[in-house]
Design an enzyme around this catalytic site. Sequence first.
Site, PDB file in Angstrom:
ATOM      1  N   GLU A 245       0.875  -1.174   0.000  1.00 50.05           N
ATOM      2  CA  GLU A 245       0.000   0.000   0.000  1.00 50.05           C
ATOM      3  C   GLU A 245       0.913   1.224   0.000  1.00 50.05           C
ATOM      4  O   GLU A 245       1.649   1.441   0.956  1.00 50.05           O
ATOM      5  CB  GLU A 245      -0.904   0.005   1.229  1.00 50.05           C
ATOM      6  CG  GLU A 245      -1.815   1.223   1.302  1.00 50.05           C
ATOM      7  CD  GLU A 245      -2.546   1.319   2.631  1.00 50.05           C
ATOM      8  OE1 GLU A 245      -2.725   2.451   3.116  1.00 50.05           O
ATOM      9  OE2 GLU A 245      -2.921   0.266   3.189  1.00 50.05           O
ATOM     10  N   CYS A 282      -4.416   6.967   5.918  1.00 56.43           N
ATOM     11  CA  CYS A 282      -4.151   6.639   4.510  1.00 56.43           C
ATOM     12  C   CYS A 282      -5.369   6.908   3.631  1.00 56.43           C
ATOM     13  O   CYS A 282      -5.231   7.017   2.407  1.00 56.43           O
ATOM     14  CB  CYS A 282      -3.716   5.190   4.376  1.00 56.43           C
ATOM     15  SG  CYS A 282      -4.822   4.009   5.183  1.00 56.43           S
TER      16      CYS A 282
END
Length: 509
Positions: A245, A282
Amino acid sequence: MAAAPVWSVDPRTGKQREQVAVEATAQEVDAAVRAAHAARGSLADRTVRAAFLRGAADQLEAAKNQLVEVADAETALGPVRLNGELARTCYQLRAFADIVDEGAFLDVVINHPDDTATPPIPDLRRYKVPLGVVAVYSASNFPFAFSVPGGDTASALAAGCPVVVKAHPDHPGLSELVASVLRRAAAEQGIPAGVLGLVHGFEAGVELVKHPLVSAAGFTGSVRGGRALFDAAAARPAPIPFHGELGSLNPVVVTEAAAAERAEAIGTGLAGSMTLGVGQFCVKPGLVLVPSGAAGDGLVKSLTDAVSDTDSGVLLDHRMRDNFLAGVTERAGLPEVESPVTPGAGSEHTVSPGFLTVPAEKLVAEGAYDLLLEECFGPVTVVVRYDDDAQANAVLSRLPGNLTATVQLSSGEAAGEGRGAEILAELTPLAGRVVVNAWPTGVAVAAAQHHGGPYPATTSTSTSVGGTAIERWLRPVAYQNTPEALLPLEVRDGNPLGLPRRYDGRLER
């Protein structure tokens, strides 16, 4: 040369607190990986590893006060946030234990011979087996949920894979403490301590992804760091899966009808989402398409009021603070970019939230304004004022992959009127999770969750949150014409393990 010490640092002051470890040498990384590889047989029994996962949750809860105290000293995230995150982490460990018990993740499929098929079908039995040692790279912003005991570790152990964690330098003391807790839980089940390795240091992270006994990797962090490790994983003599990620802008589209209907509520909600955790999530909304005109003006006013009332906060470390200040300064310096609430320095160690606005026409073609299409980690978002739907679509067409994409619709649009369905169709290719009339911050641990997206959000199509995260650490194997006595128990006709399976085309539970 002596190994470099690893210090615990207080982000509130920038001062070193104590030495907690030393950076691992190549030989120490090798030893950690080999110990994990040797421990893989101890995870073969699903009952044992389910008990290990539940025991890990119990041990973490028992050590909660100490863990939260150390975590707060190293991250400044605060006891309320950290207690919630630890609770989420324990829930996730127990959820994976349930998945292990159920056994559906093994994806058992059995086909008996059929000579009438074209071509004929032999006896085939298929299920999934663990890949081997998994390298986990901890995230800075979630010291529990995406770190040593987090989703990558929990799902890998659930799959039957030992883990070696590369600790994040923002919380090394906590990483050491949590690793000791998890090893204590392993010992209760007769599992060797090597099932969970822990190493510190940048070079150790590079050595880890290159190690020939590492079979897969999970990463949460920056585009630059993640891409370097991804490339290293692909360049190995035997490439391995790298589930990374890397970064996400998480666009939001506010329709004109939605802005006209509830400008104040949307502005307030956006402020809360973009400043949550000092903007260190995030899935923080980093680019918001807002209509020009009176309705959009009302939203911007509401956002201005709410952000202005939000206190300054401490970022996870001073390097992030420096990057945030440089990033917002460079963005705010572009022509026609305005700062209704200027983001920047608070005190010597804090940052103050803010947002920028820019006309959509500046973003429809490549140029200097492309900087606004890149993630800026911290409490800032970019509001893009669009004149019509075509202009909004032109901006969306230039966006890279994202973890989330959000649309704020009016009540009529949500009921099927207008362009609601069309906007969803435009957002779906951009993200792994599409949010309607809510905000993307907060990622529920649930069976239907997907936390991933097109590159650079992630480097694979998998999720790192939710039950299907276990699939990253498994590979299918089919046995053909194998005598029953030689078959693994999982794929025998009598189903001695009581597993869900597909048997000659029929789903059995």
